[in-house]
Enzyme design. Structure first.
Site, PDB file in Angstrom:
ATOM      1  CG  ASN A   1       7.289  -3.996   3.110  1.00 33.19           C
ATOM      2  OD1 ASN A   1       7.122  -3.051   3.869  1.00 33.19           O
ATOM      3  ND2 ASN A   1       7.482  -3.830   1.817  1.00 33.19           N
ATOM      4  N   GLY A   2      10.377  -4.638   2.686  1.00 33.49           N
ATOM      5  CA  GLY A   2      11.459  -3.685   2.891  1.00 33.49           C
ATOM      6  C   GLY A   2      12.652  -3.992   2.021  1.00 33.49           C
ATOM      7  CG  ASP A   3      15.529  -1.905   2.030  1.00 35.72           C
ATOM      8  OD1 ASP A   3      14.877  -0.895   1.697  1.00 35.72           O
ATOM      9  OD2 ASP A   3      16.250  -1.951   3.038  1.00 35.72           O
TER      10      ASP A   3
ATOM     11  CB  CYS B   1       1.648   5.147   8.508  1.00 32.84           C
ATOM     12  SG  CYS B   1       2.080   6.698   7.703  1.00 32.84           S
TER      13      CYS B   1
ATOM     14  N   PRO C   1       0.855  -1.191   0.000  1.00 34.52           N
ATOM     15  CG  PRO C   1       0.072  -1.010   2.198  1.00 34.52           C
ATOM     16  CD  PRO C   1       0.859  -1.898   1.282  1.00 34.52           C
ATOM     17  CG  MET C   2       3.659   2.406  -1.551  1.00 34.62           C
ATOM     18  SD  MET C   2       5.043   2.450  -2.705  1.00 34.62           S
ATOM     19  CE  MET C   2       4.426   1.467  -4.044  1.00 34.62           C
ATOM     20  CB  ALA C   3      -0.247   7.565   0.942  1.00 34.96           C
TER      21      ALA C   3
ATOM     22  N   GLY D   1       7.338  -2.240  -2.513  1.00 31.16           N
ATOM     23  CA  GLY D   1       6.822  -0.877  -2.553  1.00 31.16           C
ATOM     24  C   GLY D   1       7.557  -0.005  -3.542  1.00 31.16           C
ATOM     25  NE  ARG D   2      11.297   2.432  -0.264  1.00 33.90           N
ATOM     26  CZ  ARG D   2      12.320   2.406   0.557  1.00 33.90           C
ATOM     27  NH1 ARG D   2      12.986   3.505   0.793  1.00 33.90           N
ATOM     28  NH2 ARG D   2      12.685   1.276   1.148  1.00 33.90           N
TER      29      ARG D   2
HETATM   30  C1  LIG Z   1       5.130   6.964  -1.194  1.00 30.54           C
HETATM   31  C2  LIG Z   1       4.892   5.922  -0.141  1.00 30.54           C
HETATM   32  C3  LIG Z   1       3.642   5.814   0.421  1.00 30.54           C
HETATM   33  C4  LIG Z   1       3.390   4.829   1.401  1.00 30.54           C
HETATM   34  N1  LIG Z   1       2.125   4.701   1.892  1.00 30.54           N
HETATM   35  C5  LIG Z   1       1.840   3.651   2.739  1.00 30.54           C
HETATM   36  C6  LIG Z   1       0.500   3.384   3.137  1.00 30.54           C
HETATM   37  O1  LIG Z   1      -0.461   4.036   2.712  1.00 30.54           O
HETATM   38  N2  LIG Z   1       0.303   2.345   3.996  1.00 30.54           N
HETATM   39  C7  LIG Z   1       1.333   1.549   4.470  1.00 30.54           C
HETATM   40  O2  LIG Z   1       1.109   0.610   5.234  1.00 30.54           O
HETATM   41  N3  LIG Z   1       2.600   1.791   4.075  1.00 30.54           N
HETATM   42  C8  LIG Z   1       2.866   2.786   3.215  1.00 30.54           C
HETATM   43  N4  LIG Z   1       4.141   2.963   2.757  1.00 30.54           N
HETATM   44  C9  LIG Z   1       5.193   2.007   3.149  1.00 30.54           C
HETATM   45  C10 LIG Z   1       5.277   0.859   2.117  1.00 30.54           C
HETATM   46  O3  LIG Z   1       4.089   0.119   2.073  1.00 30.54           O
HETATM   47  C11 LIG Z   1       6.442  -0.102   2.476  1.00 30.54           C
HETATM   48  O4  LIG Z   1       6.204  -0.638   3.733  1.00 30.54           O
HETATM   49  C12 LIG Z   1       7.799   0.607   2.490  1.00 30.54           C
HETATM   50  O5  LIG Z   1       7.954   1.464   1.380  1.00 30.54           O
HETATM   51  C13 LIG Z   1       8.959  -0.418   2.500  1.00 30.54           C
HETATM   52  O6  LIG Z   1       8.916  -1.236   1.363  1.00 30.54           O
HETATM   53  P1  LIG Z   1       9.900  -0.970   0.077  1.00 30.54           P
HETATM   54  O7  LIG Z   1      11.296  -0.981   0.585  1.00 30.54           O
HETATM   55  O8  LIG Z   1       9.589  -2.097  -0.848  1.00 30.54           O
HETATM   56  O9  LIG Z   1       9.519   0.373  -0.465  1.00 30.54           O
HETATM   57  C14 LIG Z   1       4.420   3.958   1.819  1.00 30.54           C
HETATM   58  C15 LIG Z   1       5.692   4.099   1.245  1.00 30.54           C
HETATM   59  C16 LIG Z   1       5.931   5.057   0.268  1.00 30.54           C
HETATM   60  C17 LIG Z   1       7.303   5.153  -0.337  1.00 30.54           C
END
Ligand SMILES: Cc1cc2nc3c(=O)[nH]c(=O)nc-3n(C[C@H](O)[C@H](O)[C@H](O)COP(=O)(O)O)c2cc1C
Length: 329
Positions: free
Chosen positions: A199-201, A101, A16-18, A223-224
């Site tokens: 989750n993460g990286d 969050c 999920p990403m806002a 995510g990213r």
């Molecule tokens: C732009 C952005 C928005 C995010 N919004 C949410 C969100 O709405 N809910 C949530 O649980 N995590 C949110 N996250 C966190 C991601 O879901 C994820 O846990 C975090 O980016 C680590 O994963 P990654 O390394 O694959 O990016 C957000 C991250 C980013 C970068």
């Protein structure tokens, strides 16, 4: 794998990403093999007050299934009432509760990662939602520095009725700094019987393989890396199956994906909800010459010009390649 009674065909999930995981973006990731997609976090209060923005966030379509809606809030009553409305209005397959969050505005309000300091409140929230909806309930956490306390929270989430837990291996204070520590997800997987998602990286096939082998988790959440390259789901799943990397022309792939994304935004009537410039800039991250194009994109609001600028990126790059081949010969 299964989350509750929901069958999920694959183990790579879109985080999920806002302001990112709108229905159009989720569909693009689905096309590339994301097995489960999550909405942006939706405020439980906003659901109860019928805030218009929640409509575009909760929206989905049959082809997207299965998909999860994520809610955030600070009270068991509000979140469970909102969950019940969301279940009826949007028919998600899963309802996920945000317990991770770190954004100041949520933390100040006692939502998101602020809840990690109150394990019994977490128990109340998960069990109230579990009692109110018929779909599986899941939770997404960040970790605490202390492993034992993190494990206690995970156990509470399981006892309260959750069918899965996602573990982002960073603390609230870390925000996005440092590296995600996957030993938390590994230990939680060891102790719990519900599904655990690491989750993460996770950015490519190598990191995905390393993390799934190490944690033995049921699924990985990305995510990213997907934000700039939805194709990453296909790349990773190919690598996990064959041990080989897919050889694509990344620049043209990204631009084609961006165009498809624009088409989906239009199809779902979402253009006005999205900052196209920002999304165009993400799609050029990591591409050679991308910085200059991002600067130019930031100066325009015109969709056609943005696409032209992005097209020019690939042309410039392939011309440079041809020239360098010519000199090399
Ligand atoms: C732009 C952005 C928005 C995010 N919004 C949410 C969100 O709405 N809910 C949530 O649980 N995590 C949110 N996250 C966190 C991601 O879901 C994820 O846990 C975090 O980016 C680590 O994963 P990654 O390394 O694959 O990016 C957000 C991250 C980013 C970068």
């Amino acid at each position: 794998m299964k989350i509750g009674n929901i069958k999920i065909h694959g183990n790579l999930f879109l985080a999920p990403m806002a302001d990112v995981t709108n229905p159009a973006f989720r569909m693009l990731c689905k096309k590339y093999g994301a097995a489960l997609t999550y909405s942006e976090m939706i405020s439980a209060d906003a659901v109860l007050h019928e805030n218009a923005r929640t409509t575009s966030r909760g929206l989905s379509c049959e082809e997207e299934k299965p998909f999860a809606i994520q809610l955030f809030g600070n009270s068991a009553t509000t979140i469970s009432d909102a969950a019940s409305i969301v279940e009826e209005k949007y028919a998600p397959d899963i309802i996920d509760i945000n317990l991770g969050c770190p954004a100041k505005v949520l933390v100040k309000d006692g939502s998101g990662s602020a809840l990690l300091e109150f394990p019994e409140k977490i128990r109340d929230i998960i069990s109230s939602v579990y009692g109110k909806v018929s779909v599986p309930v899941t939770a997404k956490i960040r970790v605490l520095r202390d492993m034992r306390e993190t494990l206690e929270i995970a156990k509470i989430i399981e006892e309260a009725g959750a069918s899965a837990i996602t573990v982002h291996g960073r603390t609230q204070a870390q925000q996005y700094a440092g590296k995600a520590e996957h030993k938390y997800a590994k230990n939680i997987k060891n102790e719990l019987s519900i599904s655990v998602i690491a989750n993460g990286d996770i950015v490519d096939g190598y990191s995905a393989k390393q993390i799934i082998d190490y944690t033995e988790c049921d699924a990985l959440m990305i995510g990213r890396a997907a934000m700039s390259n939805p194709h990453v789901f296909r790349d990773i799943s190919h690598f996990l199956r064959t041990g080989e990397q897919i050889n694509t022309d990344e620049c043209s792939q990204r631009i084609a994906d961006f165009k498809e994304y624009m088409r989906l935004l239009e199809l779902y009537g979402l253009e006005e909800h999205v900052d196209i410039r920002m999304h165009a800039q993400w799609f050029t991250r990591g591409i050679k010459g991308g910085r200059h194009v991002r600067q130019e994109i930031s100066k325009t609001l015109d969709k056609k010009s943005i696409i032209q600028l992005m097209d020019s990126l690939c042309t410039q790059f392939s011309e440079k390649n041809e020239n360098s081949n010519f000199h090399g010969n």
